[in-house]
Design a protein around this motif. Structure first.
Motif, PDB file in Angstrom:
ATOM      1  N   LEU A  18       1.067  16.747  -3.043  1.00 50.23           N
ATOM      2  CA  LEU A  18       1.775  16.428  -4.281  1.00 50.23           C
ATOM      3  C   LEU A  18       0.821  16.152  -5.434  1.00 50.23           C
ATOM      4  O   LEU A  18       1.248  16.142  -6.596  1.00 50.23           O
ATOM      5  CB  LEU A  18       2.678  15.213  -4.072  1.00 50.23           C
ATOM      6  CG  LEU A  18       3.765  15.339  -3.005  1.00 50.23           C
ATOM      7  CD1 LEU A  18       4.600  14.069  -2.956  1.00 50.23           C
ATOM      8  CD2 LEU A  18       4.656  16.532  -3.266  1.00 50.23           C
ATOM      9  N   GLY A  19      -0.441  15.866  -5.115  1.00 49.39           N
ATOM     10  CA  GLY A  19      -1.396  15.568  -6.174  1.00 49.39           C
ATOM     11  C   GLY A  19      -1.981  14.177  -6.120  1.00 49.39           C
ATOM     12  O   GLY A  19      -2.772  13.791  -6.977  1.00 49.39           O
ATOM     13  N   PHE A  20      -1.623  13.384  -5.090  1.00 48.96           N
ATOM     14  CA  PHE A  20      -2.225  12.059  -4.936  1.00 48.96           C
ATOM     15  C   PHE A  20      -3.638  12.206  -4.368  1.00 48.96           C
ATOM     16  O   PHE A  20      -3.909  13.098  -3.549  1.00 48.96           O
ATOM     17  CB  PHE A  20      -1.399  11.196  -3.973  1.00 48.96           C
ATOM     18  CG  PHE A  20      -0.064  10.780  -4.516  1.00 48.96           C
ATOM     19  CD1 PHE A  20       0.027   9.788  -5.483  1.00 48.96           C
ATOM     20  CD2 PHE A  20       1.114  11.376  -4.059  1.00 48.96           C
ATOM     21  CE1 PHE A  20       1.279   9.390  -5.960  1.00 48.96           C
ATOM     22  CE2 PHE A  20       2.343  10.994  -4.535  1.00 48.96           C
ATOM     23  CZ  PHE A  20       2.429   9.994  -5.499  1.00 48.96           C
ATOM     24  N   GLN A  21      -4.555  11.296  -4.811  1.00 49.98           N
ATOM     25  CA  GLN A  21      -5.868  11.197  -4.179  1.00 49.98           C
ATOM     26  C   GLN A  21      -5.735  10.216  -3.011  1.00 49.98           C
ATOM     27  O   GLN A  21      -5.344   9.073  -3.218  1.00 49.98           O
ATOM     28  CB  GLN A  21      -6.921  10.692  -5.164  1.00 49.98           C
ATOM     29  CG  GLN A  21      -7.139  11.608  -6.367  1.00 49.98           C
ATOM     30  CD  GLN A  21      -8.190  11.056  -7.322  1.00 49.98           C
ATOM     31  OE1 GLN A  21      -9.154  10.431  -6.884  1.00 49.98           O
ATOM     32  NE2 GLN A  21      -8.007  11.303  -8.619  1.00 49.98           N
ATOM     33  N   VAL A  22      -6.049  10.668  -1.802  1.00 50.68           N
ATOM     34  CA  VAL A  22      -5.808   9.848  -0.620  1.00 50.68           C
ATOM     35  C   VAL A  22      -7.102   9.680   0.168  1.00 50.68           C
ATOM     36  O   VAL A  22      -7.836  10.653   0.397  1.00 50.68           O
ATOM     37  CB  VAL A  22      -4.730  10.481   0.287  1.00 50.68           C
ATOM     38  CG1 VAL A  22      -4.411   9.548   1.451  1.00 50.68           C
ATOM     39  CG2 VAL A  22      -3.471  10.805  -0.491  1.00 50.68           C
ATOM     40  N   ARG A  23      -7.399   8.434   0.543  1.00 47.33           N
ATOM     41  CA  ARG A  23      -8.501   8.140   1.456  1.00 47.33           C
ATOM     42  C   ARG A  23      -7.949   7.411   2.679  1.00 47.33           C
ATOM     43  O   ARG A  23      -6.865   6.834   2.622  1.00 47.33           O
ATOM     44  CB  ARG A  23      -9.579   7.289   0.777  1.00 47.33           C
ATOM     45  CG  ARG A  23     -10.431   8.051  -0.228  1.00 47.33           C
ATOM     46  CD  ARG A  23     -11.652   7.227  -0.614  1.00 47.33           C
ATOM     47  NE  ARG A  23     -12.455   7.906  -1.628  1.00 47.33           N
ATOM     48  CZ  ARG A  23     -13.598   7.417  -2.117  1.00 47.33           C
ATOM     49  NH1 ARG A  23     -14.049   6.226  -1.679  1.00 47.33           N
ATOM     50  NH2 ARG A  23     -14.274   8.081  -3.025  1.00 47.33           N
TER      51      ARG A  23
END
Length: 921
Positions: free
Chosen positions: A730-735
């Motif tokens: 969706l476009g989230f930055q995820v760590r």
């Protein structure tokens, strides 16, 4: 009439004149032509006023007045002289002989009227004043009599309080009654309940022969006055013994002893028990006067108090002697023991003489000085009127120690203040309490272990299901999968949800047994809830050719507050069972408000709503009713179906009880079954309802938003990857972080906007990690949402208390994640029905008209169209896609269009298409 006036005048003309004048004014008038007739009429009729002439032959007016005033009968009648004698000496003579006024002839009519009315008024006032004085004198005498009565009554009550012997008290009562009556002869008899006979107690003035005759009188309806009063529990009055049929057996002896009348009244306790009788005998035929009746009532009251006090003393003596507890009666003033019972002596191994000598000091045997100091303080408080209760250690002369419960109670006994010491050996009881306490602790430990096991089971079962169901949701968005692969995914998803349902049932039942079930009220739209349930189960009913009927009362409240989740689960369970076991006919859901006892609906915020599920199934045998609500219990029909766990009904029953109701069952084999329950609800408003999560498909993030940094924390790699797969596209930055310690490190370096925090993790769990982050100033701005597989609702409060902003239970749906991030971060999304299509479907570009689609739709069976309409109404993409393979090859345009609508979440267009055709038919 205004009054009766006697006119005495020898002149006929004057008489007629006065007569006409007075009658015209409303007076009654009598006429006398001379003094002799005037005196005669006055004595016989007693007029209200006399108008008296002076100059008359034979007897003048002055002489008439003298005679009238000298008579008791007529002295009160006012006399007005009417005379031609106008000299002052004549007037003085008239007043001296008793005249009230003097009118001189010739007179004025109005003057006569005024004087007559004045004298009548004065006479009436004088009469009233005389009557009031008489009443006042009677009241004074009455009060003096009552004061004397109360004074003597108090003297007798003091005798009772001092513990005077009962016979002496009865003697004082009888003498007191006879002194005040002056005519009556008093007798007091006591009833023996076992024999139903009255025994003479005291009668100071009755002949001895009569006393002997009534001794042991059996009570009954014809047993003279006393026996009848005791039998009927009512006062019996005999004004003439000689003719009263109730005296047939005692008439001869009574008359021989000079007794001619009697009044007897029973002595009753508050509970109506007969204790005896009070009798007043008379030596002449008569009814008792009001004063004598008051005397008898007072004697009954005093005798009742004396008898009840005597009985209480006897009961105290019996309790003191036979009690299992040790007792000591103690005089706090002389500080000496007055009495001890054998039980106290045996408890301490002391003789009664030794125990009396020791007094309350026996409690200090074998104790320390500090204990003895505390004991003295308790005795001091007891002497001040405060009951003391405490546990104490006692020591037997053999050296054996034991535990006691001691009560020091202030009491009043025979008018003296005493202390009653009660000592109870509670050694065995304390041992039992200790054993119960240990058993309770063991049970709590076992319950804690069970709760821990449930928490572990919940985590271990829900965690892999979270990955299974989550990745299934992710994969269904993959357009490269063919229809067979999509079918496989749907099978995996349905199987996973079925497994989750079974796990939830087992865990809910375990929570019930562990006492961990909680009531979680929320506000919701009941009408929508019912419609959704019916729509959800309609296809299942139609697949079995059953009619699913919803009978909703017109006055059913729409917006209510109760536990929505539990109510929904109960209705799904009951309706699902009804559909499952019914082969033909119908299943009916009835919902209605319950009126109050007057047939009116309660208009306050509180209501009762009844739910009823009726089916036309096979019914339930009465011999199997007992197992309906037992965990894992199933009827013979349920066992044959080989479906379910046998937990649905037990869980539903517990849920309904938690909501304030109870499920009732009515069934007839071969005709069907009715499940019914009613629960209290609170009315709500539409503005109170929480916002429902969106059902639209999210495909990306809207423009002009921050680059949201999301941290996924979970010790399971699969769960972390699931979050990454859901959020990254969706476009989230995820760590990612594998435990709480790593999460804190990544947070410090990267400062994410939101953290999805698992709770159960090694190294550092989610609780500690959340508290650590919240301890920093910059940690106050980070949103932390707990992800937990716990089955217990109370964990929500725990995670919120350590600093988490929200709570999501595994396994979750991706739309819940989107909704929570929108709620806490204000994220805005792009939805499938809003996205521009860069490569439009060839069928869409062909501008397929509604009429073309309706033409193909009309070729399909009516049942297929109904199922398509229901699936679209329920926004159930899976059911729509399952129907498409049934479309014939020549209707490919219909199948492709419907598939496209499903992919773009345009269920509204499918509803419009089917609705128009259904309405035409």
């Amino acid at each position: 009439m205004k009054g009766n006036i006697l006119v005495v005048d020898d002149n006929p003309q004057n008489r007629r004149l006065l007569e006409r004048m007075l009658i015209k004014k409303g007076y009654e008038v009598q006429i006398a032509s001379d003094g002799f007739k005037g005196v005669e009429i006055a004595n016989s009729t007693k007029p209200d006023l006399i108008l008296l002439d002076v100059n008359m032959p034979r007897m003048d007016g002055f002489e008439v007045c003298k005679q009238l005033k000298s008579s008791i009968k007529t002295r009160h009648i006012p006399i007005i002289f009417v005379s031609a004698l106008s000299e002052a000496i004549d007037k003085v003579k008239g007043f001296n002989v008793g005249g009230a006024d003097y009118i001189t002839k010739p007179f004025q009519f109005e003057d006569v009227f005024v004087r007559v009315e004045h004298q009548l008024t004065l006479n009436r006032l004088q009469t009233q004043l005389t009557q009031q004085n008489q009443l006042l004198q009677q009241e004074i005498e009455r009060r003096q009599w009552v004061d004397a009565l109360l004074a003597r009554q108090n003297q007798i009550l003091e005798l009772i309080a001092r513990g005077t012997e009962i016979d002496c008290i009865f003697g004082a009562i009888a003498r007191f009654v006879e002194e005040r009556s002056q005519e009556g002869l008093c007798s007091i008899s006591i009833l023996q309940p076992a024999t139903k006979r009255l025994y003479h107690s005291v009668s100071p003035s009755l002949p001895e022969a009569y006393n002997q005759a009534i001794e042991g009188l059996e009570i009954g309806p014809m047993a003279a006055a006393c026996g009848t009063a005791a039998y009927t529990k009512q006062t019996v009055m005999t004004d003439d013994i000689a003719i009263d049929s109730r005296w047939i057996d005692l008439k001869e002896i009574a008359l021989a002893c000079g007794l001619k009348a009697c009044c007897s009244r029973p002595i009753l306790t508050e509970a109506g028990e007969v204790l005896g009788t009070i009798a007043m005998y008379y030596q002449q035929s008569k009814y008792p006067s009001s004063r004598d009746r008051d005397l008898i009532a007072t004697a009954v009251y005093l005798s009742k108090v004396a008898l009840e006090r005597h009985r209480a003393q006897q009961n105290y003596r019996a309790i003191f002697e036979v009690s299992h507890d040790g007792m000591m009666l103690y005089d706090p003033h002389s500080q000496k023991a007055l009495e001890v019972n054998p039980q106290l002596c045996g408890l301490y191994g002391l003789s009664s003489q030794r125990m009396l000598h020791v007094g309350l000091r026996f409690l200090g045997i074998g104790t320390t000085s500090e204990h003895r100091k505390n004991l003295k303080e308790s005795i001091k408080k007891a002497r001040q009127g405060k009951t003391q209760k405490f546990e104490w250690v006692g020591k037997h002369t053999s050296g054996r120690w034991f535990l006691t419960e001691v009560i020091l109670k202030p009491i009043s006994l025979v008018g003296q203040q005493r202390l009653l010491a009660i000592v109870r050996d509670i050694t065995d009881r304390q041992n039992t309490l200790n054993a119960l306490q240990k058993a309770k602790e063991d049970a709590e430990s076992a319950n804690q272990s069970k709760s821990q096991f449930l928490a572990n089971m919940s985590h271990e079962l829900r965690t892999p299901l979270n990955a299974i169901l989550g990745f299934t949701q992710v994969m269904t968005r993959d357009s490269s999968l063919n229809s067979q692969q999509q079918d496989h995914l749907r099978i995996i998803n349905r199987s996973g949800e079925h497994l989750l349902g079974l796990i939830n049932d087992v865990l809910e039942m375990s929570k019930i047994e562990a006492g961990r079930l909680s009531f979680n009220p929320s506000r919701f739209d009941l009408h929508v809830e019912i419609e959704t349930l019916v729509e959800m189960l309609q296809l299942k009913a139609r697949s079995k050719n059953l009619e699913l009927i919803c009978d909703r009362a017109a006055d059913l409240p729409r917006y209510i507050q109760t536990d929505e989740g539990k109510l929904r689960q109960v209705l799904v369970n009951l309706l699902g069972n009804a559909i499952k076991f019914t082969r033909s006919g119908s299943v009916t859901l009835r919902v209605l408000p319950i009126p109050d006892l007057d047939g009116q609906l309660d208009r306050s915020d509180g209501r009762m709503i009844q739910f009823e599920i009726e089916d036309t199934g096979p019914g339930i045998d009465c011999n199997e009713m007992h197992c309906l609500f037992e965990a894992f219990g199933q009827t013979t029909l349920g066992q044959k179906s080989q479906e379910g766990t046998g937990l649905g009904l037990p869980i539903s029953q517990q849920f309904v009880k938690l909501m304030g109701g109870e499920i009732q069952v009515e069934s007839c084999v071969g005709r069907g079954t009715i499940f019914r329950f009613a629960i209290p609800i609170t009315l709500a408003k539409s503005s109170d309802l929480p916002k429902r999560p969106s059902t639209r498909q999210v495909i990306g993030l809207a423009a002009n938003q921050p680059n949201y940094r999301i941290l996924a924390v979970d010790d399971r790699s699969a769960n972390r990857k699931l979050l990454v797969q859901i959020l990254s596209p969706l476009g989230f930055q995820v760590r990612e972080a594998a435990n709480g310690e790593e999460a804190v490190q990544v947070w410090e370096e990267w400062e994410p906007h939101l953290i999805w925090m698992d709770i159960r993790m090694p190294v550092m769990d989610g609780y500690q990690a959340s508290q650590t982050i919240r301890a920093h100033i910059k940690g106050q701005t980070t949103v932390i949402i707990a992800l937990t597989a716990s089955a217990f609702e109370e964990n929500r409060s725990l995670v919120l208390s350590v600093g988490c902003d929200d709570f999501v239970r595994k396994p979750f749906e991706e739309k819940i994640l989107y909704e929570k991030m929108a709620q806490h971060l204000g994220v805005k999304y792009i939805y499938a029905d809003e996205a521009p299509s860069d490569e439009p479907s060839p069928h869409a570009s062909e501008e397929v008209t509604v009429s073309v689609l309706q033409g193909h739709l009309e070729k399909m069976p009516r049942s297929w169209i109904d199922r398509l309409h229901q699936a679209a109404t329920q926004v159930d993409a899976q059911l729509v896609l399952e129907l498409l393979p049934q479309v014939p090859p020549d209707g490919e345009v219909l199948a492709k269009t419907l598939e496209e609508w499903v992919e773009n979440f345009r269920f509204d267009r499918a509803i419009e298409l089917t609705q128009s055709l259904l309405e035409q038919n």
